[in-house]
Design an enzyme around this catalytic site. Structure first.
Site, PDB file in Angstrom:
ATOM      1  N   ASP A 222       0.825  -1.211   0.000  1.00 41.05           N
ATOM      2  CA  ASP A 222       0.000   0.000   0.000  1.00 41.05           C
ATOM      3  C   ASP A 222       0.863   1.267   0.000  1.00 41.05           C
ATOM      4  O   ASP A 222       1.925   1.290   0.635  1.00 41.05           O
ATOM      5  CB  ASP A 222      -0.909  -0.023   1.237  1.00 41.05           C
TER       6      ASP A 222
ATOM      7  N   HIS B  67       2.622   3.591  -9.275  1.00 39.71           N
ATOM      8  CA  HIS B  67       2.448   2.150  -9.504  1.00 39.71           C
ATOM      9  C   HIS B  67       3.673   1.562 -10.201  1.00 39.71           C
ATOM     10  O   HIS B  67       4.049   0.422  -9.951  1.00 39.71           O
ATOM     11  CB  HIS B  67       1.176   1.885 -10.308  1.00 39.71           C
TER      12      HIS B  67
ATOM     13  N   LEU C 177      11.395 -20.492  -4.980  1.00 36.07           N
ATOM     14  CA  LEU C 177      10.425 -19.583  -4.346  1.00 36.07           C
ATOM     15  C   LEU C 177       9.096 -19.694  -5.086  1.00 36.07           C
ATOM     16  O   LEU C 177       9.054 -19.613  -6.309  1.00 36.07           O
ATOM     17  CB  LEU C 177      10.941 -18.129  -4.437  1.00 36.07           C
TER      18      LEU C 177
HETATM   19  C1  FPP Z   1      -1.767   0.231  -3.455  1.00 36.65           C
HETATM   20  O1  FPP Z   1      -1.345   1.562  -3.498  1.00 36.65           O
HETATM   21  C2  FPP Z   1      -1.299  -0.497  -4.601  1.00 36.65           C
HETATM   22  C3  FPP Z   1      -2.086  -1.061  -5.585  1.00 36.65           C
HETATM   23  C4  FPP Z   1      -3.542  -1.025  -5.613  1.00 36.65           C
HETATM   24  C5  FPP Z   1      -1.495  -1.736  -6.722  1.00 36.65           C
HETATM   25  C6  FPP Z   1      -0.305  -2.587  -6.387  1.00 36.65           C
HETATM   26  C7  FPP Z   1       0.436  -2.856  -7.609  1.00 36.65           C
HETATM   27  C8  FPP Z   1       1.790  -2.828  -7.715  1.00 36.65           C
HETATM   28  C9  FPP Z   1       2.706  -2.584  -6.598  1.00 36.65           C
HETATM   29  C10 FPP Z   1       2.428  -3.006  -8.992  1.00 36.65           C
HETATM   30  C11 FPP Z   1       2.489  -4.331  -9.591  1.00 36.65           C
HETATM   31  C12 FPP Z   1       2.869  -5.511  -8.824  1.00 36.65           C
HETATM   32  C13 FPP Z   1       3.224  -6.646  -9.453  1.00 36.65           C
HETATM   33  C14 FPP Z   1       3.426  -7.889  -8.656  1.00 36.65           C
HETATM   34  C15 FPP Z   1       3.435  -6.705 -10.918  1.00 36.65           C
HETATM   35  P1  FPP Z   1      -2.457   2.677  -3.551  1.00 36.65           P
HETATM   36  O2  FPP Z   1      -2.686   3.038  -4.960  1.00 36.65           O
HETATM   37  O3  FPP Z   1      -3.656   2.213  -2.792  1.00 36.65           O
HETATM   38  O4  FPP Z   1      -1.740   3.839  -2.786  1.00 36.65           O
HETATM   39  P2  FPP Z   1      -2.421   4.964  -1.901  1.00 36.65           P
HETATM   40  O5  FPP Z   1      -3.090   4.266  -0.740  1.00 36.65           O
HETATM   41  O6  FPP Z   1      -1.261   5.777  -1.464  1.00 36.65           O
HETATM   42  O7  FPP Z   1      -3.371   5.700  -2.794  1.00 36.65           O
END
Ligand code: FPP
Length: 248
Positions: free
Chosen positions: A21, A38, A132
């Protein structure tokens, strides 16, 4: 991969599950777009895989996109899906080199055919690896997971292949998305929230929970080691007393 550092004292968790997050806030605090956040999050995910290998973690589950994330703006959903497709195209060779077996968990019926094809191909190409197990949760929710397990059991009961009265915890667990994996030992959530947010609801029953304020793109090897060290200090009793645990 970068050079290995000193091993962390204490036990290394066998299975680590992560809610990544904070990508959006990381980007916004730098005046960047959420897309850039992202992208940086994808790099942090790659670093977490590498550090898991370095530390001898045997399974890593990453929550990349939840059932609830479908309600984000369509543009952001599109960006995330594109990122997943590109990450698959780019990273699979490296995963094979490093002995990583890749599996996806979640409701694929909502995903684009191109992404589903990429997922299937990546799973097939890495299926023989055994250093893994990497599980990527996409379109995943813990409630969805339990419901699909219940449906499977109900179908089996209806067609007579399982006796409803004999259904045990193991029968249910085996039909969950992580069916053949051990339960996570350590759960990590970055980004400051102290919630499970519909992640692996059944599997986290006895998992040690670790929350930190670090935003996911900043979560590097030192932060991962701090989480592993915290895990190493916990006494896992599984309902027993400390005395019972100490006497084995
Ligand atoms: C949360 O941050 C993150 C996500 C909803 C997406 C997670 C995706 C990745 C880390 C990239 C891809 C991963 C792989 C394995 C290819 P948020 O957008 O909720 O952040 P915020 O709470 O600060 O708005």
């Amino acid at each position: 991969m970068t050079e290995a550092r000193d091993a962390t004292p204490g036990d290394v968790p066998r299975h680590v599950a992560v809610i990544m997050d904070g990508n959006g806030r990381w980007a916004e605090s730098r005046g960047l777009t959420r897309t850039a956040g992202h992208r940086a999050g994808t790099e942090a995910a790659r670093a977490a895989v590498e550090h898991s290998l370095r530390r001898g973690v045997r399974a890593l589950t990453l929550f990349a996109f939840s059932s609830e994330n479908w309600s984000r703006p369509a543009e952001e959903v599109g960006v995330l899906m594109q990122l997943f497709v590109r990450a698959l195209q780019r990273e699979v060779g490296k995963l094979i080199e490093n002995g990583v077996r890749l599996r996806f968990i979640g409701d694929r019926s909502r995903l684009a055919p191109q992404l589903c094809d990429g997922m299937r191909r990546a799973e097939a190409r890495t299926a023989h690896n055994d250093r893994l197990d990497m599980f990527v949760a996409v379109s995943y929710g813990g409630r969805w997971d339990m419901l699909q397990a219940v449906r499977r059991l109900a179908e089996e009961a209806a067609n007579g292949t399982i006796d409803p009265a004999a259904i045990a915890e193991d029968d249910f667990a085996a039909r969950l998305a992580l069916g053949d994996a051990p339960d996570p030992d350590l759960f990590i959530r970055t980004g400051g929230e102290r919630r499970i947010s519909n992640f692996l609801l059944w599997n986290l029953a006895y998992t040690e929970l670790y929350f930190c304020d670090t935003l996911w793109p900043d979560f590097g090897p030192a932060e991962y080691d701090a989480a592993i060290a915290s895990f190493g200090e916990r006494e896992r009793r599984f309902g027993r007393t400390s005395q019972q645990v100490r006497s084995g």
